[in-house]
Write a protein that holds these residues in place. Structure first.
Motif, mmCIF file in Angstrom:
data_model
loop_
_atom_site.group_PDB
_atom_site.id
_atom_site.type_symbol
_atom_site.label_atom_id
_atom_site.label_comp_id
_atom_site.label_asym_id
_atom_site.label_seq_id
_atom_site.Cartn_x
_atom_site.Cartn_y
_atom_site.Cartn_z
ATOM 1 N N ASP A 1 0.861 -1.189 0.000
ATOM 2 C CA ASP A 1 0.000 0.000 0.000
ATOM 3 C C ASP A 1 0.894 1.235 0.000
ATOM 4 O OD1 ASP A 1 -1.902 1.942 0.269
ATOM 5 O OD2 ASP A 1 -3.039 0.911 1.831
ATOM 6 N N PHE B 1 -3.199 -0.972 -4.417
ATOM 7 C CA PHE B 1 -3.148 -1.969 -3.347
ATOM 8 C C PHE B 1 -4.351 -2.904 -3.442
ATOM 9 C CE2 PHE B 1 -4.416 -2.993 1.120
ATOM 10 C CZ PHE B 1 -3.387 -3.898 1.376
ATOM 11 N N ASP B 2 -4.086 -4.192 -3.495
ATOM 12 C CA ASP B 2 -5.155 -5.196 -3.633
ATOM 13 C C ASP B 2 -4.638 -6.511 -3.049
ATOM 14 O OD1 ASP B 2 -7.126 -7.024 -4.397
ATOM 15 O OD2 ASP B 2 -7.468 -6.039 -6.333
ATOM 16 N N MET C 1 3.195 -5.808 5.677
ATOM 17 C CA MET C 1 2.241 -5.892 4.570
ATOM 18 C C MET C 1 2.408 -7.205 3.803
ATOM 19 S SD MET C 1 2.174 -2.002 3.016
ATOM 20 C CE MET C 1 1.282 -0.693 3.877
ATOM 21 N N GLN D 1 -0.596 4.672 1.199
ATOM 22 C CA GLN D 1 -0.679 4.793 2.649
ATOM 23 C C GLN D 1 0.686 5.086 3.263
ATOM 24 O OE1 GLN D 1 -0.887 1.399 5.621
ATOM 25 N NE2 GLN D 1 -3.053 1.970 5.528
#
Length: 508
Positions: A275, A311-312, A364, A278
């Motif tokens: 991400d 982001f996914d 992440m 973010q």
């Protein structure tokens, strides 16, 4: 590498450079060659290919620090040493293309290039080297020249320096002291002495600034953006802060011969599980835009339609499933042979921003089932040995800095993969190979028409965004911190550092 260029900018000067206005200019030459002024002439090479010859005349009065005139022989030596593969100079493309150097007179040389490129007038890092000091060392053993050069063994020898300052003292790992070069015949520098301190830990760098042990922090390699922003909130009136966006590309270099990272699905999954928006918002106050390829939106050849990878996490997990990596009992994925999806992750030790990013990325990626093992090194080891000799085993986080419309051949062409037989020259550290990318990075500079060149740039960016030779993170903004009494520093936002114009620095 940035630190080296920053220091050398005070004391050594190339033929040409891009200024703060992103326009090419002469530094040690008198006039930029062009077809119109006759200093660039189209011709045919001995092999029958389209070529060009460009003529440069050195500025009158240039001298090395020992008083020896800077001459065409110094350019001839630099060219000969660069042409020899045993020397192991870094970006070797220029030396391969410049197949002949003709000394016209004491201050004039003509270079014959086997390619006609849109940037033919730019000599990049090509610059005179003091032949009266260096030639004998090189001729004795070209392969060991990189470690026997006087620049390493006699750094304070004034004969090595032709800029407004010369290096007069070096404390390895600690500081470099520069003093006015009495042989300099350009604009007189405003300061008698400048000391540059090496502080590998950015919290310590901030502490030294606040304690008055250093006067300024260079944006090219100083405080991370978020640290500078926080410092400005606390001590803004004590210093001048300048945030300068530029062609600085933070990314993750990948070992393409790694069993997992060689799979495009794994590379795409890592990016999807990151991400970046973010991270930029939380760590950098949103001032570092997410990168979708290696080409900066500030560059004229940026393609706004380039593929993006938002982001996914679900899609990342699906790609890893498809690649044969399934979650184990501890959540870390394994392949059919039971091997864990575990990657070594390196960056420059002591850089607080990068170490914070590492921790965030580690978390992440773990959510996607990827384990990372952090192993950092001091910058001087990380760049000089681990990257250049391809000793990293998985992921390496660092930044590339480029010039305006700089074709990334040295980082993407398969012929630029460092090899021992070439003394580790080249900067394609990850070992990326793609036949179409090889063609593009070789032929794109030869296209003189900007419209057709733009289409080639679009294709290059499309391949990059699809295949991910590296994982793009964001484009950095440099945080310059200056004392309130300093004027004349002009950040460029690209490869050519502000110290190339250090003679313009003045105290108010």
């Amino acid at each position: 590498m940035i630190a080296k260029n920053y220091v050398l900018g005070f004391a050594r000067r190339p033929l040409t450079a891009y200024g703060a206005d992103w326009r090419l200019t002469c530094l040690t030459c008198e006039t930029l060659p062009s077809i119109e002024n006759g200093l660039a002439v189209l011709e045919t090479t001995p092999e029958g290919k389209p070529g060009i010859r460009v003529t440069y005349r050195l500025r009158e009065g240039l001298r090395w620090g020992d008083g020896t005139p800077v001459s065409a022989e110094d350019l001839r030596f630099a060219w000969e040493a660069g042409r020899d593969p045993a020397t192991g100079f870094g970006p070797a493309e220029f030396y391969r293309s410049a197949y002949e150097l003709i000394v016209v007179d004491q201050r004039t040389v003509t270079l014959r290039l086997d390619r006609v490129t849109f940037e033919y007038a730019s000599m990049a890092d090509f610059q005179p080297l003091p032949a009266h000091i260096e030639r004998a060392r090189w001729e004795a053993d070209p392969r060991s020249y990189r470690t026997r050069t006087a620049y390493d063994t006699e750094t304070t020898n004034p004969a090595l320096w032709n800029g407004p300052y010369r290096i007069t003292a070096v404390q390895p790992g600690s500081s470099v002291t520069l003093e006015r070069n009495p042989a300099w015949n350009g604009t007189a520098p405003g300061f008698r002495r400048i000391t540059i301190r090496a502080v590998e830990n950015t919290p310590a760098l901030e502490a030294q600034l606040l304690a008055g042990q250093v006067d300024m922090v260079a944006g090219e390699l100083g405080l991370p953006l978020e640290q500078a922003i926080a410092l400005e909130r606390r001590a803004g009136t004590r210093f001048r802060f300048h945030y300068h966006p530029g062609l600085i590309y933070e990314h993750l270099e990948l070992r393409h011969d790694h069993p997992a990272l060689g799979d495009i699905r794994v590379r795409q999954a890592l990016l999807l599980a990151t991400d970046r928006a973010q991270i930029s918002e939380r760590l950098f106050a949103g001032r570092q835009p997410v990168a979708h390829s290696a080409v900066n939106p500030l560059d004229a050849m940026f393609d706004p339609e380039v593929r993006q990878w938002p982001f996914d996490l679900a899609r990342a997990r699906a790609l890893l499933d498809d690649a044969g990596w399934t979650p184990g009992p501890d959540g870390i994925r394994r392949n059919a042979a039971g091997e864990r999806l575990s990657l070594e992750f390196m960056t420059t030790a002591g850089n607080r921003a990068r170490e914070q990013v590492q921790q965030v990325l580690q978390g992440m990626w773990r959510a996607a089932g990827v384990e990372t093992r952090i192993r950092n090194e001091p910058p001087r080891v990380f760049f000089a040995e681990t990257l250049s000799r391809r000793r990293f085993q998985g992921l390496a986080m660092f930044a590339w800095i480029s010039a305006p419309e700089s074709v990334p051949r040295t980082t993407l062409h398969s012929d630029e993969i460092p090899r021992e037989d070439r003394n580790w020259s080249g900067q394609n550290y990850g070992g990326y190979r793609n036949a179409e990318m090889d063609v593009l990075t070789h032929t794109l500079p030869e296209e003189l028409d900007a419209t057709r060149r733009r289409e080639m740039w679009r294709r290059l960016q499309a391949i990059y965004a699809e295949e991910l030779p590296s994982i793009p993170l964001w484009f950095r903004a440099d945080a310059h911190v200056w004392p309130t009494w300093l004027d004349g520093v002009r950040p460029t936002g690209h490869l050519n550092v502000s110290t190339l114009w250090a003679e313009e620095w003045r105290a108010r």
